[in-house]
Design an enzyme around this catalytic site. Sequence first.
Site, mmCIF file in Angstrom:
data_model
loop_
_atom_site.group_PDB
_atom_site.id
_atom_site.type_symbol
_atom_site.label_atom_id
_atom_site.label_comp_id
_atom_site.label_asym_id
_atom_site.label_seq_id
_atom_site.Cartn_x
_atom_site.Cartn_y
_atom_site.Cartn_z
ATOM 1 N N HIS A 1 2.959 2.577 13.579
ATOM 2 C CA HIS A 1 2.253 1.193 13.624
ATOM 3 C C HIS A 1 2.862 0.266 14.672
ATOM 4 C CE1 HIS A 1 0.424 3.096 10.338
ATOM 5 N NE2 HIS A 1 1.045 2.470 9.309
ATOM 6 N N LYS B 1 9.767 -3.949 3.215
ATOM 7 C CA LYS B 1 8.952 -4.290 1.852
ATOM 8 C C LYS B 1 9.620 -5.244 1.136
ATOM 9 C CE LYS B 1 6.774 0.182 2.200
ATOM 10 N NZ LYS B 1 5.458 0.004 2.421
ATOM 11 N N LYS C 1 -0.851 10.408 9.315
ATOM 12 C CA LYS C 1 0.761 10.322 9.793
ATOM 13 C C LYS C 1 1.225 10.807 8.428
ATOM 14 C CE LYS C 1 3.009 6.476 8.721
ATOM 15 N NZ LYS C 1 2.892 5.992 7.481
ATOM 16 N N GLU D 1 5.718 -6.827 4.195
ATOM 17 C CA GLU D 1 5.115 -6.734 3.009
ATOM 18 C C GLU D 1 5.652 -7.192 1.878
ATOM 19 O OE1 GLU D 1 3.064 -2.392 3.496
ATOM 20 O OE2 GLU D 1 5.104 -2.157 4.201
ATOM 21 N N ASP E 1 8.679 5.078 8.525
ATOM 22 C CA ASP E 1 7.186 4.745 7.844
ATOM 23 C C ASP E 1 6.393 3.927 8.671
ATOM 24 O OD1 ASP E 1 5.412 4.835 5.552
ATOM 25 O OD2 ASP E 1 6.112 3.221 5.171
ATOM 26 N N HIS F 1 -3.952 4.067 11.425
ATOM 27 C CA HIS F 1 -4.819 3.062 11.019
ATOM 28 C C HIS F 1 -4.748 1.690 11.366
ATOM 29 C CE1 HIS F 1 -2.210 1.942 7.785
ATOM 30 N NE2 HIS F 1 -2.676 0.989 7.516
ATOM 31 N N LYS G 1 -7.813 -1.650 13.390
ATOM 32 C CA LYS G 1 -7.679 -2.965 12.731
ATOM 33 C C LYS G 1 -8.307 -4.042 13.803
ATOM 34 C CE LYS G 1 -3.537 -2.718 9.671
ATOM 35 N NZ LYS G 1 -4.153 -2.927 8.290
ATOM 36 N N ARG H 1 -7.601 20.291 -4.813
ATOM 37 C CA ARG H 1 -7.499 21.519 -5.867
ATOM 38 C C ARG H 1 -8.066 20.956 -7.227
ATOM 39 N NH1 ARG H 1 -1.820 23.918 -3.871
ATOM 40 N NH2 ARG H 1 -1.360 22.152 -2.998
HETATM 41 C C1 BG6 Z 1 1.521 3.016 5.797
HETATM 42 C C2 BG6 Z 1 2.619 3.089 5.309
HETATM 43 O O1 BG6 Z 1 1.199 3.732 6.921
HETATM 44 O O2 BG6 Z 1 1.214 1.626 6.007
HETATM 45 C C3 BG6 Z 1 2.866 2.413 4.009
HETATM 46 O O3 BG6 Z 1 3.097 4.444 4.967
HETATM 47 C C4 BG6 Z 1 2.406 0.826 4.472
HETATM 48 O O4 BG6 Z 1 4.243 2.362 3.692
HETATM 49 C C5 BG6 Z 1 1.137 0.683 5.071
HETATM 50 O O5 BG6 Z 1 2.718 0.005 3.134
HETATM 51 C C6 BG6 Z 1 0.794 -0.852 5.460
HETATM 52 O O6 BG6 Z 1 -0.480 -0.751 6.014
HETATM 53 P P1 BG6 Z 1 -1.231 -2.241 5.893
HETATM 54 O O7 BG6 Z 1 -2.762 -1.598 6.598
HETATM 55 O O8 BG6 Z 1 -1.363 -2.504 4.453
HETATM 56 O O9 BG6 Z 1 -0.558 -2.712 6.892
#
Ligand code: BG6
Length: 487
Positions: A235, A333, A143, A211, A230, A173, A177, A48
């Site tokens: 994942h 987190k 996602k 994380e 999330d 994603h 990896k 946008r």
């Molecule tokens: C995302 C989440 O899908 O994956 C995030 O929304 C998370 O909260 C992230 O931090 C982690 O991805 P990676 O590749 O850094 O492990």
Amino acid sequence: MIETWQADAILLFGATGDLSRRMLLPSLYFLDADGFLPDGFKVLCTARAHLTREEFVAQVRELLLARSEGLDEAVWKRFEPRLEFTAADATTEAGARELAPMLEGVQAPMFYFSLSPSLYGRVCVALAAAGLAHDQTRIVLEKPIGRDLATSDEINVAVGAVFAEKRIFRIDHYLGKETVQNLIALRFANTLFEPLWNNLTIDHVQITVAETEGVGERWPYYDEYGALRDMLQNHMLQLLCLVAMEPPADMEPNSVRNEKVKVLRSLRRFTRLDAQNNSIRGQYTPGVVGGKQVKGYEAERGQASGIDTFVALRADIDNWRWAGVPFFLRTGKRLPERRTQIAIQFKPVPHSIFGAQARDDLVANRLVIDLQPDEDIKLTLMNKAPGVSAGGMRLQSMPLSLSLLSTYEGPGARRPIAYERLLLDVIRGNSTLFVRRDEVEEAWRWIDGVAEAWREANLTPKPYAAGSWGPAGAFALIERAGRAWSD
Ligand code: BG6
């Protein structure tokens, strides 16, 4: 069947957003650098924001320059002419029509939605009304596809009204990896593991995604989802599926995805008792991470919240292979370190022939698959401690390592971004590493069950100090089952 379709352009929606800037545009540049973008392939961008093409191109150059890999002028010379930009509101038919000139001459575009999922349906309708969604178009969705089964259904129905399922690529994603793909190689390109990959030999499995980052500015999104939706729904369940699935007949998209769906269907439904005994929710409070004092989630959010920033739970897979083998999943987190790891814990030897001392040395074999920060696959084996000892033979546990670190050492070597593999797969029309609609639905069905059990048990997040490994209950959960988290 893998189709012979090949994209000749990507149209990136949300091109000025965070994901595009951090992951998607750099990935496209690196694909070009490695010679993977077909000749004439266009990188069409929209958002946008009222930017001219020149302003947008300058921003792309800047973000590439700011990366540690640096910018190769020869590659930029090839990449820059591929870029186009049109400012538009793609949720309306009029806005979608403004994109048509960029697509002139393009036969097989891939539309990449780096947008809020609440807009997916509207953008699809607008694209169809503007005549831009034909049977050579593919669409890539980020996602989260919904926040439960009902809302994911709404999105899938809205998108499905315009695009047939085989033309939809849902990205996770983690599947891009390197080590995740290596897990498939490890399991199915070796004879060694598969005969042992079951409840006769494996004691339990642990999957940790830790994380150090907090939620920060992302709280408006995160507060609706929490760690369960999330990270776990997508994942972590994908990792669990790749560990637990039966050998597919081949690597064709449906062969692999059929096996993953079977695992999801075999996950035992959570009950209120499981919520109490086999799961724990946490939320970080102020603490120290990496030597720095950091805020608690509540302070970032600006008010109290009932959302989880940490989840640990025990999942059980009710099928012949995995009956009695718990899968312990843990994510959070603001934990002390960044670590994504799958640990396969084998059973101890059934009987020790060694003397008392050596018996104490005996440690059961463990296969540890590290995804982040370093990629490594390690198998710990027992062997004799070198030398002579007074009390008879001593044993020691030694890791056999397939370290992948050296692959990325040396001049010019770099670690690929997970999105590179996935974007290339879309360009080539291969959906093996993408999530099918029934997979998303089965994952949500199980996650909805967990959320429901939490509600019934009134399970609220327990506080944990940032920089710790989550609430004490996370340790109690695994210890109750007679196991411990792998270090
Ligand atoms: C995302 C989440 O899908 O994956 C995030 O929304 C998370 O909260 C992230 O931090 C982690 O991805 P990676 O590749 O850094 O492990």
